[in-house]
Design a protein around this motif. Structure first.
Motif, short mmCIF file in Angstrom:
data_model
loop_
_atom_site.label_atom_id
_atom_site.label_comp_id
_atom_site.label_asym_id
_atom_site.label_seq_id
_atom_site.Cartn_x
_atom_site.Cartn_y
_atom_site.Cartn_z
N ILE A 1 3.41 -33.68 18.47
CA ILE A 1 2.27 -32.84 18.10
C ILE A 1 1.06 -33.71 17.79
CG2 ILE A 1 1.36 -31.33 16.28
CD1 ILE A 1 4.17 -30.04 16.16
N LEU A 2 1.27 -34.78 17.03
CA LEU A 2 0.15 -35.67 16.69
C LEU A 2 -0.41 -36.37 17.92
CD1 LEU A 2 1.43 -37.19 13.33
CD2 LEU A 2 -0.37 -35.50 13.67
N MET A 3 0.46 -36.80 18.84
CA MET A 3 -0.03 -37.42 20.08
C MET A 3 -0.80 -36.41 20.92
SD MET A 3 2.82 -40.14 21.38
CE MET A 3 4.29 -39.24 21.01
N GLY A 4 -0.30 -35.18 21.00
CA GLY A 4 -0.99 -34.14 21.75
C GLY A 4 -2.36 -33.83 21.14
N MET A 5 -2.43 -33.78 19.82
CA MET A 5 -3.71 -33.53 19.16
C MET A 5 -4.69 -34.68 19.41
SD MET A 5 -3.84 -30.60 17.54
CE MET A 5 -5.02 -30.79 16.24
N THR A 6 -4.18 -35.92 19.47
CA THR A 6 -5.04 -37.06 19.74
C THR A 6 -5.63 -36.98 21.14
OG1 THR A 6 -3.75 -38.44 18.23
CG2 THR A 6 -5.12 -39.59 19.84
#
Length: 90
Positions: free
Chosen positions: A20-25
């Motif tokens: 999720i954090l990589m996708g948001m980045t």
């Protein structure tokens, strides 16, 4: 010394949060966020709404475990629905 037991469920939890954090980045790099005000009483960015959604989802799960003590899949569905609502309209 006692170490944390890494079960497959625990690993999947942290892998999901990382994805999720990589996708948001990537989303932020492709389309920079614009602060806006939804139904939350503050102006928020995508990252703010994700944090608020994840924190609220954890509270939903903890309340479910503490008060209802039935099938946890319903609480997970409710928590995911809450995160989606906060991300979209918060």
């Amino acid at each position: 010394m006692q170490w944390m037991a890494w079960t497959p469920i625990t690993a999947w939890f942290f892998i999901t949060i990382g994805l999720i954090l990589m996708g948001m980045t990537v989303w932020q790099l492709v389309s920079p966020t614009v602060p806006r005000k939804g139904f939350l009483p503050i102006v928020t960015t995508r990252g703010d709404r994700l944090f608020i959604g994840l924190l609220g989802g954890v509270y939903i799960l903890l309340l479910w475990i503490g008060l209802i003590q039935s099938n946890l899949w319903y609480a997970l569905a409710l928590a995911v629905l809450y995160i989606i609502v906060v991300m979209r309209w918060g």
